[in-house]
Design a protein around this motif. Structure first.
Motif, PDB file in Angstrom:
ATOM      1  N   ILE A 147    -112.429  41.603   1.573  1.00 36.37           N
ATOM      2  CA  ILE A 147    -111.815  42.170   0.564  1.00 36.37           C
ATOM      3  C   ILE A 147    -112.899  43.474  -0.234  1.00 36.37           C
ATOM      4  CG2 ILE A 147    -111.779  41.661  -1.932  1.00 36.37           C
ATOM      5  CD1 ILE A 147    -109.556  40.736  -0.072  1.00 36.37           C
ATOM      6  N   ASP A 148    -112.208  44.305  -0.473  1.00 33.97           N
ATOM      7  CA  ASP A 148    -113.236  45.342  -1.090  1.00 33.97           C
ATOM      8  C   ASP A 148    -113.827  44.938  -2.539  1.00 33.97           C
ATOM      9  OD1 ASP A 148    -113.596  47.894  -3.366  1.00 33.97           O
ATOM     10  OD2 ASP A 148    -113.322  48.907  -1.397  1.00 33.97           O
ATOM     11  N   PRO A 149    -115.067  44.894  -2.506  1.00 32.63           N
ATOM     12  CA  PRO A 149    -115.870  44.336  -3.994  1.00 32.63           C
ATOM     13  C   PRO A 149    -115.453  45.034  -5.267  1.00 32.63           C
ATOM     14  CG  PRO A 149    -117.321  45.609  -2.619  1.00 32.63           C
ATOM     15  CD  PRO A 149    -115.986  45.351  -1.588  1.00 32.63           C
ATOM     16  N   PHE A 150    -115.023  46.085  -5.210  1.00 36.25           N
ATOM     17  CA  PHE A 150    -114.798  47.016  -6.101  1.00 36.25           C
ATOM     18  C   PHE A 150    -113.301  46.951  -6.612  1.00 36.25           C
ATOM     19  CE2 PHE A 150    -118.587  48.536  -4.581  1.00 36.25           C
ATOM     20  CZ  PHE A 150    -119.512  48.362  -5.691  1.00 36.25           C
ATOM     21  N   THR A 151    -112.737  47.452  -5.478  1.00 37.53           N
ATOM     22  CA  THR A 151    -111.111  47.614  -6.063  1.00 37.53           C
ATOM     23  C   THR A 151    -110.003  46.662  -5.382  1.00 37.53           C
ATOM     24  OG1 THR A 151    -110.749  48.957  -4.064  1.00 37.53           O
ATOM     25  CG2 THR A 151    -111.402  50.155  -6.081  1.00 37.53           C
ATOM     26  N   PHE A 152    -110.844  45.702  -4.644  1.00 33.20           N
ATOM     27  CA  PHE A 152    -110.175  44.431  -4.066  1.00 33.20           C
ATOM     28  C   PHE A 152    -109.218  45.179  -2.768  1.00 33.20           C
ATOM     29  CE2 PHE A 152    -107.222  40.778  -3.426  1.00 33.20           C
ATOM     30  CZ  PHE A 152    -108.025  39.794  -3.539  1.00 33.20           C
TER      31      PHE A 152
ATOM     32  N   PRO B   3    -113.904  39.837 -13.039  1.00 33.63           N
ATOM     33  CA  PRO B   3    -113.809  40.786 -14.091  1.00 33.63           C
ATOM     34  C   PRO B   3    -114.058  42.153 -13.735  1.00 33.63           C
ATOM     35  CG  PRO B   3    -115.356  38.971 -14.675  1.00 33.63           C
ATOM     36  CD  PRO B   3    -115.106  38.960 -13.134  1.00 33.63           C
ATOM     37  N   ARG B   4    -115.136  42.597 -12.758  1.00 32.93           N
ATOM     38  CA  ARG B   4    -115.299  43.949 -12.557  1.00 32.93           C
ATOM     39  C   ARG B   4    -114.150  44.348 -11.583  1.00 32.93           C
ATOM     40  NH1 ARG B   4    -120.424  45.766  -8.759  1.00 32.93           N
ATOM     41  NH2 ARG B   4    -121.616  45.886 -10.733  1.00 32.93           N
ATOM     42  N   GLN B   5    -113.760  43.846 -10.825  1.00 35.49           N
ATOM     43  CA  GLN B   5    -112.403  44.255  -9.924  1.00 35.49           C
ATOM     44  C   GLN B   5    -111.108  44.531 -10.965  1.00 35.49           C
ATOM     45  OE1 GLN B   5    -112.104  41.130  -7.444  1.00 35.49           O
ATOM     46  NE2 GLN B   5    -113.061  42.133  -5.712  1.00 35.49           N
ATOM     47  N   ALA B   6    -111.025  43.837 -11.734  1.00 32.23           N
ATOM     48  CA  ALA B   6    -109.668  43.692 -12.615  1.00 32.23           C
ATOM     49  C   ALA B   6    -110.147  45.197 -13.665  1.00 32.23           C
ATOM     50  CB  ALA B   6    -109.792  42.633 -13.635  1.00 32.23           C
TER      51      ALA B   6
END
Length: 548
Positions: free
Chosen positions: A239-244, A273-276
């Protein structure tokens, strides 16, 4: 008047005047940009060592001059007028790349996010003394195709004076393609619902097929009142930690949302929360994850005081870690000298109120649990046997409760129609009386906070003498449903209690499949809706209670 925006700090007065002079020019309608204006743009960028871009309309009027830094240029989201369906914004953006770099993902995200007709990069390099009489240009524009492939097209780089393209004809063709594909994919409706694209990411360790998982997410979305506009599946190793899903897939999602007229993304996963927040910022769309969707459905279904209390606590626990993301600008003020301003105060007050509310709701939930324990002890003293109904959501539990006890409880064909436990008296063939209790429906990956909040509800079936596991015989995901039921019963220490598997909805199940399921799960087959097989079910219940 043309706006000059962006990174203007440290510019000299004459440089600012040059930017203002640039903004008073116009772009010829026959070309993407005339060579003299391109050379001026490149020269000024080198002079201030910052990327410069111009945003102009289809008439060639420059509306904004945007200044970035040496590496990138960021554009605030300008929405002078709402975007029309099946239309691009009518804006074009040309900027200078100072280090010879080509158009990248950031440029393409900007293109799709703001619905520009196209984005062009004037390719320069760090040698400001080199003549720029032959500037190079690269152009990217969106592609609105329902077939697979990149949702954009690049042209170049090539010399500007060799760049010949009917740009107005291209834009007209793009909008026609967008209009055609929207008509193909969007049904006619009188009332506008929220339209969502469902997103599923498959990992190598996933046991459930992506299509099956999306089918369940679609049922959840429809149950929440959302219209499903489209589905996107991605296969990733991690999974991409920032944009999923990664920036490339975000671009595809944005273009797909334009075709499908979607304003919401629903992920078949839990997002941090950061990804959302990152996905929301990049797409401009409302972003919902699986837990939030289920919480929303529970909130819609909660009608009693007990149900509303339990749902609210679960929602607040979900919200708590996301308060910092919602108030990110305020949270940066925290700590250190000058960090104790109103920003921190507002944020901390919000958090403290949520924490206090969670504690108060927890006390009320404990009171609910205490009251229900008293009621269970009273039933135990009466000598009545307790039969617990459990099952996957929408398997027909409430309908079975009604037909077996001649009750008239609401039994709807939708997910989570029952949130509060319902107990009714059941008269068995031996004239023995028992208490039949229906509970909240189960689902794969039920949010932990919901399970905790609804613990008093699940505790209703503790001490049961018999468990009726209601199974939808017609559902292709039946093995998964049984696994979920097994896990919940084990967590409640009910896995040692006698259990009877009940295959419901046999009227819509193929006979061969039904016989196999009856044998495999040692089950009773019924149709609660058509009252088929009920006598056999009651006899089996009576016999099992006698044996135990």
């Amino acid at each position: 008047m043309t706006q000059i925006v962006g990174n203007l700090d440290g510019l000299k007065p004459n440089q600012k005047k040059s930017l203002e002079k640039l903004g008073r020019k116009s772009v010829s309608g026959e070309t993407i940009i005339q060579q003299s204006l391109a050379i001026e743009l490149i020269s000024l960028s080198h002079e201030i060592s910052r990327q410069i871009g111009i945003i102009y309309d289809r008439a060639g009027k420059i509306e904004k001059v945007v200044v970035g830094d040496n590496f990138e240029i960021k554009i605030p989201e300008f929405r002078d007028a709402p975007l029309l369906p099946a239309k691009l914004s009518g804006k074009r953006f040309i900027h200078v790349h100072l280090k010879g770099e080509l158009i990248d993902t950031s440029d393409i995200l900007l293109l799709t996010r703001l619905r520009y007709d196209f984005i062009a990069a004037l390719i320069s390099d760090s040698n400001r003394d080199r003549p720029q009489s032959q500037p190079m240009i690269q152009v990217v524009y969106p592609v609105f195709s329902l077939s697979k492939g990149e949702p954009y097209e690049k042209i170049g780089p090539r010399a500007l004076n060799d760049f010949h393209i009917d740009i107005e004809g291209l834009v007209a063709a793009l909008e026609e393609e967008l209009k055609h594909n929207r008509q193909t994919s969007i049904p006619i409706q009188t009332v506008r619902k929220q339209r969502a694209i469902l997103v599923h990411v498959s990992m190598p360790e996933d046991l459930l097929d992506a299509q099956q998982s999306l089918e369940e997410l679609e049922k959840l979305s429809i149950s929440a009142g959302v219209e499903v506009a489209g589905k996107i599946v991605q296969r990733r190793k991690e999974i991409d930690p920032f944009t999923f899903v990664g920036k490339g897939k975000i671009i595809e999602i944005i273009v797909r949302s334009m075709i499908d007229d979607a304003d919401m993304l629903i992920f078949d996963h839990d997002l941090s929360p950061r990804q959302a927040r990152t996905i929301t910022d990049m797409t401009g769309m409302k972003v919902i994850d699986r837990t939030q969707l289920i919480l929303d459905i529970f909130a819609q279904r909660a009608k009693t005081k007990d149900g509303k209390i339990q749902v609210e606590q679960a929602q607040l626990k979900y919200l708590m870690p996301r308060l910092a993301e919602k108030d990110d600008a305020l949270s940066r003020l925290r700590g250190g000298i000058g960090g104790r301003g109103p920003g921190e105060t507002k944020l901390e007050i919000g958090r403290r109120r949520v924490r206090d509310r969670i504690v108060r709701l927890g006390r009320q939930i404990e009171e609910i649990a205490r009251h229900r324990r008293v009621m269970r002890k009273w039933r135990e003293k009466s000598g009545a046997k307790l039969i617990a109904i459990v099952g996957y959501t929408n398997a027909g539990k409430s309908t079975i409760l009604n037909v077996l006890t001649n009750s008239n409880e609401p039994a709807e064909n939708r997910l989570f129609s029952t949130l509060d436990p319902r107990s009714r008296q059941l008269v068995l063939p031996s004239k023995r009386k028992a208490i039949l209790t229906d509970t909240v429906g189960l689902i794969r990956k039920l949010p932990p906070d919901l399970r905790t909040a609804f613990k008093p509800t699940f505790e209703e079936i503790e001490g049961a003498n018999l468990v009726l596991a209601i199974l939808d015989a017609s559902d292709p995901q039946l093995p998964l449903h049984i696994k979920v039921i097994d896990e919940v019963l084990s967590s409640l220490h009910l896995d040692t209690v006698p259990r009877l598997n009940v295959l419901n909805k046999i009227d819509i199940t193929e006979p061969e499949k039904l016989q196999r399921l009856i044998s495999e799960y040692d089950a009773v087959a019924i149709s609660a809706l058509h009252k088929i097989g009920l006598d056999n079910l009651l006899t089996r219940i009576d016999n099992l209670l006698n044996e135990n």
